[in-house]
Design a protein around this motif. Sequence first.
Motif, PDB file in Angstrom:
ATOM      1  N   LEU A   1       1.006   9.676   4.297  1.00 40.24           N
ATOM      2  CA  LEU A   1       0.947   8.220   4.199  1.00 40.24           C
ATOM      3  C   LEU A   1       0.755   7.560   5.564  1.00 40.24           C
ATOM      4  N   ARG A   2       1.081   8.297   6.613  1.00 40.82           N
ATOM      5  CA  ARG A   2       0.894   7.780   7.973  1.00 40.82           C
ATOM      6  C   ARG A   2      -0.408   8.273   8.601  1.00 40.82           C
TER       7      ARG A   2
ATOM      8  N   GLU B   1       5.321  12.015  -5.891  1.00 40.53           N
ATOM      9  CA  GLU B   1       4.046  11.819  -5.199  1.00 40.53           C
ATOM     10  C   GLU B   1       2.957  11.394  -6.184  1.00 40.53           C
TER      11      GLU B   1
ATOM     12  N   ASP C   1       1.015   7.832  -5.909  1.00 40.99           N
ATOM     13  CA  ASP C   1      -0.441   7.723  -5.789  1.00 40.99           C
ATOM     14  C   ASP C   1      -1.017   6.769  -6.838  1.00 40.99           C
TER      15      ASP C   1
ATOM     16  N   LEU D   1      -0.138   3.226  -5.520  1.00 39.91           N
ATOM     17  CA  LEU D   1      -0.762   2.834  -4.253  1.00 39.91           C
ATOM     18  C   LEU D   1      -2.069   2.088  -4.447  1.00 39.91           C
TER      19      LEU D   1
ATOM     20  N   ALA E   1      -1.538  -1.367  -3.566  1.00 39.20           N
ATOM     21  CA  ALA E   1      -0.919  -1.618  -2.266  1.00 39.20           C
ATOM     22  C   ALA E   1      -1.966  -1.931  -1.208  1.00 39.20           C
TER      23      ALA E   1
ATOM     24  N   ARG F   1      -3.921  -1.455   2.367  1.00 34.62           N
ATOM     25  CA  ARG F   1      -4.331  -0.215   3.014  1.00 34.62           C
ATOM     26  C   ARG F   1      -3.413   0.136   4.171  1.00 34.62           C
ATOM     27  N   GLN F   2      -2.866  -0.875   4.839  1.00 33.02           N
ATOM     28  CA  GLN F   2      -1.970  -0.597   5.954  1.00 33.02           C
ATOM     29  C   GLN F   2      -0.532  -0.513   5.450  1.00 33.02           C
TER      30      GLN F   2
ATOM     31  N   ARG G   1       1.303   2.159   4.429  1.00 32.90           N
ATOM     32  CA  ARG G   1       1.540   2.964   3.231  1.00 32.90           C
ATOM     33  C   ARG G   1       2.929   3.617   3.250  1.00 32.90           C
TER      34      ARG G   1
ATOM     35  N   VAL H   1       5.312   1.154   2.021  1.00 33.14           N
ATOM     36  CA  VAL H   1       5.182   1.003   0.568  1.00 33.14           C
ATOM     37  C   VAL H   1       6.009   2.083  -0.135  1.00 33.14           C
ATOM     38  N   ASN H   2       6.021   3.282   0.411  1.00 30.79           N
ATOM     39  CA  ASN H   2       6.846   4.353  -0.137  1.00 30.79           C
ATOM     40  C   ASN H   2       8.318   3.932  -0.135  1.00 30.79           C
TER      41      ASN H   2
END
Length: 781
Positions: free
Chosen positions: A319-320, A515, A519, A522, A525, A527-528, A530, A533-534
């Motif tokens: 995610l990073r 996961e 997904d 997401l 969500a 784009r930046q 993430r 967001v988790n």
Amino acid sequence: MRTPQSTYRLQITQAFTLFDAAERLEALADLGVDWVYLSPILQAEPGSDHGYDVVSHARVDESRGGAAGLDAVAREARRLGMGVLVDIVPNHMGVATPEHNEWWWQLLREGREGAIADAFDIDWEAGGGTLLLPIVGDDDWSEDGTVGHLELERDERGEAVALRYWDTRLPVAAGTGAGTPQEVLERQHYRLGHWKQGDDQLNYRRFFAVTTLAAVRVELPEVFASTHVEIERWFHEGLVQGLRVDHPDGLRDPAGYLEDLDRITGGAFVLVEKILEPGEQLPRWATAGTTGYDTLGAIDRVLTDASAAEALDALDARLRGGEAVDWAELTHRTKRRIADTILRAEVLRLEREVRAGEDGEDMPADTADAIAELLACFPVYRSYLPEGREHLGTAAERAKHHRPDLGDTVDALLPVLGNPRQPAALRFQQTSGMVMAKGVEDTAFYRYSRLTSLNEVGGDPEVFSIEPRDFHAMMAQRQAEWPHAMNALSTHDTKRGEDVRARITTIAELPTAWEELLDKLLVFAPRQGRAFVNLLLQAVIGAWPASEDRLIAYMEKAAREADAITHWTDPDTRFESHLAELVRNVVAEPARSDVEAFLAQTEAGFRANVLSAKLLNLTIPGFPDIYQGSEALEQSLVDPDNRRPVEWARMDALREQAREPLSSEWSADDDLELAKTRLVREALRLRREHPERFDDYAPLLAHGESAEHAIAFDRGGAVAIATRLPIALAARGGWGDTTIQLPEVEGGWRELLTGRAIAGGEVLLAELLGGLPVALLTREG
């Protein structure tokens, strides 16, 4: 000294006063509660819903029931045989509305020569003899110091009595009221500054970075006496039996303060809100122990599946953008940012004190830089010199590793900051905890999303789980050293309530399913961010089915605390609106069905985690605190969400139902809240009626194919058996032939949740835990 067998925390507010608390005590006693535990009750800022912004130590807050309300609580507690524990706030006072704080008003009116000046921790020289009040908004500020919306208030004789900036009323010193409001302001013992100037120019100590909470110098005997007259009265008149001390790490001398408190209370029961890092020990102060953040972290971790760490690390890294988190580097970075920004004023004050000391004039030009680096590298909240000098050594080594260019300056600082006779050393101790709290709890905890049930006050998220043998060793040590400390599971400071964490803990048993759900979600969500967001979506499933408004409020606070994309002082409205839209989509179809499918998949594990965590909290060494309403499901998020009013009628109905034993065939279709309430009722009543059955700690080890899924111990006549990793247990087919050896006692055992009689000796866990995932047993007779 009387010690509690349990406490029940009540948040005393204008809407739920001390009189309301007195009326609740009979119900709490029926639940089994031994002591009632009250949030701060001294006079607080008008409208405060938490009470930590005390404006007068001389009286109980009238809006919370006043002295008569405390009398009512004390009378009813005495009738019921209960004790009263009160939260006190010695470190700071609320100064947001000066006219309501007599001390602060007098200080502003009379300045550094006034009778009250020594009560507050102020660097007058740094302010040119005045006190900076950083309260001016953008539109009212000019670089020349001119302040807009400033008015002069006069009495009927035409004498100037106050300056007013919008709704903030400020005193006018005698003989200074002639002229325009701006001219009058320039003659005062205070100056008004732009709100951002508090970051680097503030010249009074505060609570963390809150400029409206000014620190009080209780290390001075006269200040201690003045701030504790009312508290001393409580004990003299027998109204209160114990105290919880808020934020002792902010005090100049916590040990000395606790000795003073011990003296005026006659050796009463006292707990401290102290956060301990892994491996750190509480100093031997005049206290029964901490408020239990340490046991909260241990309970969560012994119920967490260690095997998921690698998978959840990989998810977080994905995610990073493929970059794995180094927790030590992350916290160093966030702490250094705090030291360089919102707590820069504290760093500069430390530099001034270092330079004012012996040989201080010869300190290098980069002294402030080196101090900030040492604060960022400090491994615990603070030291208590001469105890803990090794922490300064550790910080120095880390600082020189991060910044080799500061090596000589760091070495020059060590003799000063390690000497308890140096004022700078004492102030450094008061400051390191501020940087830790703001940099780690209030920033890094919101940036690290691996498994957020571990991102809790007093815990280290890098410690993913602990094995039962380590848990048992910790508890045996606790029984030997701190048998009367508090055990928390939810508090007014927890970022996620106990049952939010219980649901999030199931992610560690089903990381692939999580996961897959993530997904799917997401797609809604931005784009930046993430990884954030988790974190946000873990809170959503943990609090499910929380309202959209609650979840969006949490999102806003969490995103700004993370301080990465959006910020308190500079909100990114586009990013926040996108996150709000994400929340709205997740709670609506079709995403709602995906979330509820995951919840169904984890439901049995969640239910087991709820009851197992509560059983451990209720029965381990120390005594349990029940945060208001947490005898039922506690799915609150970070404050102020966790201070929402309790549905007392629902609590009463559950308590009445909980009088009856649960079915030994309890299943996933049965009422979880009722089972939890029954567990709380039986454990608290057992502790109150038979405290001698909790005077020991002996692990009970299971044997067989599923032994790793049991955690059990005998407290000396009370036995607790809990299930850990329940989803994996079900996947392997249950307990099978796994057994546990119960001590042989005359008359056998009674399982209190179901009322079943259980013989001693070898018992199949499939029979003992065939329905409920926990068992609480006590000797018959």
